[in-house]
Design an enzyme around this catalytic site. Structure first.
Site, PDB file in Angstrom:
ATOM      1  N   GLU A   1      29.252 -42.396  23.663  1.00 20.13           N
ATOM      2  CA  GLU A   1      28.947 -41.412  22.930  1.00 20.13           C
ATOM      3  C   GLU A   1      30.398 -40.835  22.539  1.00 20.13           C
ATOM      4  O   GLU A   1      30.829 -39.864  22.894  1.00 20.13           O
ATOM      5  CB  GLU A   1      28.406 -40.306  23.985  1.00 20.13           C
ATOM      6  CG  GLU A   1      27.108 -40.765  24.432  1.00 20.13           C
ATOM      7  CD  GLU A   1      26.214 -39.724  25.196  1.00 20.13           C
ATOM      8  OE1 GLU A   1      26.634 -38.902  26.079  1.00 20.13           O
ATOM      9  OE2 GLU A   1      24.965 -39.711  25.288  1.00 20.13           O
TER      10      GLU A   1
ATOM     11  N   GLU B   1      19.946 -45.184  24.775  1.00 22.04           N
ATOM     12  CA  GLU B   1      19.675 -44.190  25.899  1.00 22.04           C
ATOM     13  C   GLU B   1      18.607 -43.142  25.325  1.00 22.04           C
ATOM     14  O   GLU B   1      18.695 -42.831  24.176  1.00 22.04           O
ATOM     15  CB  GLU B   1      20.804 -43.095  26.006  1.00 22.04           C
ATOM     16  CG  GLU B   1      21.753 -43.816  26.808  1.00 22.04           C
ATOM     17  CD  GLU B   1      22.981 -43.016  27.401  1.00 22.04           C
ATOM     18  OE1 GLU B   1      22.685 -41.673  27.719  1.00 22.04           O
ATOM     19  OE2 GLU B   1      24.215 -43.318  27.610  1.00 22.04           O
TER      20      GLU B   1
HETATM   21  C1  BG6 Z   1      24.497 -39.452  28.127  1.00 21.89           C
HETATM   22  C2  BG6 Z   1      25.446 -40.254  28.879  1.00 21.89           C
HETATM   23  O1  BG6 Z   1      25.220 -38.385  27.852  1.00 21.89           O
HETATM   24  O2  BG6 Z   1      23.434 -38.790  28.962  1.00 21.89           O
HETATM   25  C3  BG6 Z   1      24.870 -40.607  30.482  1.00 21.89           C
HETATM   26  O3  BG6 Z   1      25.748 -41.114  28.241  1.00 21.89           O
HETATM   27  C4  BG6 Z   1      24.167 -39.517  30.919  1.00 21.89           C
HETATM   28  O4  BG6 Z   1      26.067 -41.254  30.843  1.00 21.89           O
HETATM   29  C5  BG6 Z   1      22.742 -39.352  30.308  1.00 21.89           C
HETATM   30  O5  BG6 Z   1      23.793 -39.874  32.309  1.00 21.89           O
HETATM   31  C6  BG6 Z   1      21.916 -38.313  30.697  1.00 21.89           C
HETATM   32  O6  BG6 Z   1      22.761 -37.141  31.130  1.00 21.89           O
HETATM   33  P1  BG6 Z   1      22.753 -36.727  32.421  1.00 21.89           P
HETATM   34  O7  BG6 Z   1      23.914 -35.468  32.585  1.00 21.89           O
HETATM   35  O8  BG6 Z   1      21.140 -36.138  32.638  1.00 21.89           O
HETATM   36  O9  BG6 Z   1      23.086 -37.683  33.490  1.00 21.89           O
END
Ligand code: BG6
Length: 473
Positions: free
Chosen positions: A173, A365
């Site tokens: 990111e 993701e």
């Molecule tokens: C992304 C990151 O921003 O979102 C992850 O690359 C992160 O590391 C994921 O865990 C989900 O966000 P969160 O804050 O719910 O864990």
């Protein structure tokens, strides 16, 4: 008749990051990373040294349980597993000349296990895990010195694992550095005290580092595929007012810039204009310009939500729990953590990125953070997570549409395929996994792994290459 299909060989799998799963924060010669002093994620400022209430110090103990966890991924039929290498396991302070062999040996064991199950590794080189020493002594990526340390780290990984890992992501990111300078760039200066000049200089150093190791990867690993990784955030105008449309364009540029530079090899005009008009004068050498021309093979992205933008200051409210900010969309529902759910936005941004860059895309993701309750059904522990299945099903149907639209997509790795510690809030209770891990926000729990209902659902999705999507649960 089904007109939209996933391509043969589509890479289905799951994604994680070292600091959110491994634990063992001081084992095997590992040094401290910025995560070890972020007990509340980005909700509160970092602390001086590791404290017991930081769940990431032990996380879900993947460091010792990787074999069991990878076997569960294999049971779901994973073709690919995305994980990050903790920089401070390989270079504990970040500035050593020689790597920590114990750290390398750990990842070699993880790769052995993946190979045993025929699962392709997808490695994030830097996932919000800058060695703390570099953050504190160099101010993180504000310093040009970081490029040298990152290159040395990458060269070590490429030489040791280049024959075993084909897919690499340079920075997780990367566009988040504009919003979370410590998390993303290891910059220990509070955002409101950081000048735009320093922030964009840090961005520049990361971009040059990414391009330099892309070139190095091609020299050392001719078959490798190097990707950048961007938070994909569709930005809709809040109203059809052309002022809102223009405001949305400017906000979208904040993220596009990272893909434009990674894919086109030079700074886009709109960003140069922003620098000119805000008195930002970056140090960009001739060599930097040459380095930037080494563009990526593919673009990977995380997708969780879309946002709106408006030119009207009175309507400009900030969305909750969203790294990149933006105005909430009045037509969408949000998760318990305020992340607005927008499956169609995923199809929109996939088309958008493909049209813009014409590089293969990889969704690395996507997922729903939600509270889960373990129940016992027919004598077996499980979690009936229909809400998660519905979320993923809705998104994957839109992904399938995007593929039918002609988007070239390499694969999909669902975020947090096993419950892990949240990046933004450092909670365990914000769960994403197909596999429940018995650990709680207060640090208690047995760490026992339990298959959720979504575990079997995802197994069937993979087995059918997405044909079962849209069927009732
Ligand atoms: C992304 C990151 O921003 O979102 C992850 O690359 C992160 O590391 C994921 O865990 C989900 O966000 P969160 O804050 O719910 O864990």
């Amino acid at each position: 008749m089904l007109t939209a299909r996933f391509p043969d060989g589509f890479m289905w799998g799951g994604a994680t990051a070292a600091n959110q799963i491994e634990g063992a924060y001081d084992c095997g010669g590992k040094g401290l990373s910025i995560q070890d002093v972020m007990p509340r994620g980005i909700v509160e400022p970092p602390v001086e040294s590791p404290t017991e209430d930081n769940l990431k110090l032990t996380a879900i103990d993947f460091y010792h349980r990787y074999a069991e966890d990878i076997a569960l991924f294999a049971e779901m039929g994973f073709k690919v597993f995305r994980f990050s290498i903790a920089w401070s396991r390989i270079y504990p302070r970040g500035d050593e000349e020689a790597p920590n062999e114990e750290g390398l040996a750990f990842y070699a064991r993880v790769l052995d296990e993946l190979e045993k199950h025929g699962i392709e590794p997808l490695v994030t080189i830097s996932h919000y895990e800058t060695p703390l020493h570099l953050a504190r002594t160099l101010d993180g990526w504000i310093s040009r010195e970081m490029i040298r340390h990152y290159e040395r780290y990458c060269e070590t990984l490429f030489r040791r694992f280049g024959d075993r890992v084909k897919y690499w992501l340079t920075f997780n990111e990367i566009n988040s550095v504009l919003h979370e300078p410590f998390l993303s760039g290891g910059i220990p200066v509070p955002k409101d005290q950081l000048s735009q000049q320093d922030l964009y200089q840090a961005v520049h150093h990361e971009l040059v580092a990414s391009a330099r190791v892309t070139r190095l990867a091609r020299e050392l690993m001719p078959d490798a595929q190097i990707g950048c990784m961007i938070i994909a955030l569709p930005v809709y105008p809040l109203t059809p007012d052309p002022g809102d449309v223009t405001a949305a364009m400017h906000t979208a540029h904040d993220s596009y810039a990272f893909g434009d530079i990674h894919c086109r090899g030079e700074y886009p005009g709109y960003l140069l204009r922003r620098f000119r008009e805000n008195g930002i004068q970056l140090e960009i050498t001739e060599q930097d310009r040459l380095d930037l021309t080494h563009t990526v093979d593919f673009v990977s992205l995380s997708y969780y939500m879309s946002v709106c933008e408006t030119a009207d200051p009175e309507k400009k409210t900030a969305g909750e729990g969203n790294i990149l900010g933006g105005v909430p969309n009045p037509t969408l529902q949000a998760s318990e953590w305020g992340w607005q759910v927008d499956p169609k936005g995923l199809r929109v941004i996939l088309n958008d990125y493909w049209d813009r860059w014409q590089k293969p895309l990889f969704i690395v993701e996507n997922g729903l953070g939600a509270r889960d309750e373990v129940v016992v059904i027919d004598g077996r522990r499980t979690v009936v997570d229909d809400y998660r299945i519905a979320y993923l099903d809705d998104h994957l149907l839109q992904v399938r549409e995007a593929v039918a639209d002609g988007v070239e997509l390499l694969g999909y790795t669902s975020w947090g395929c096993i419950d892990l510690v949240s990046a933004s809030t450092a909670q365990m209770s914000k769960r994403y996994g197909f596999i429940h891990v018995d650990r709680h926000d207060d640090g208690t729990g047995t760490l026992e792994r339990t298959r959720k209902k979504s575990f079997d659902w995802y197994r069937r999705v993979i087995e059918s290459n997405g044909e079962v999507l849209g069927a009732s649960l």
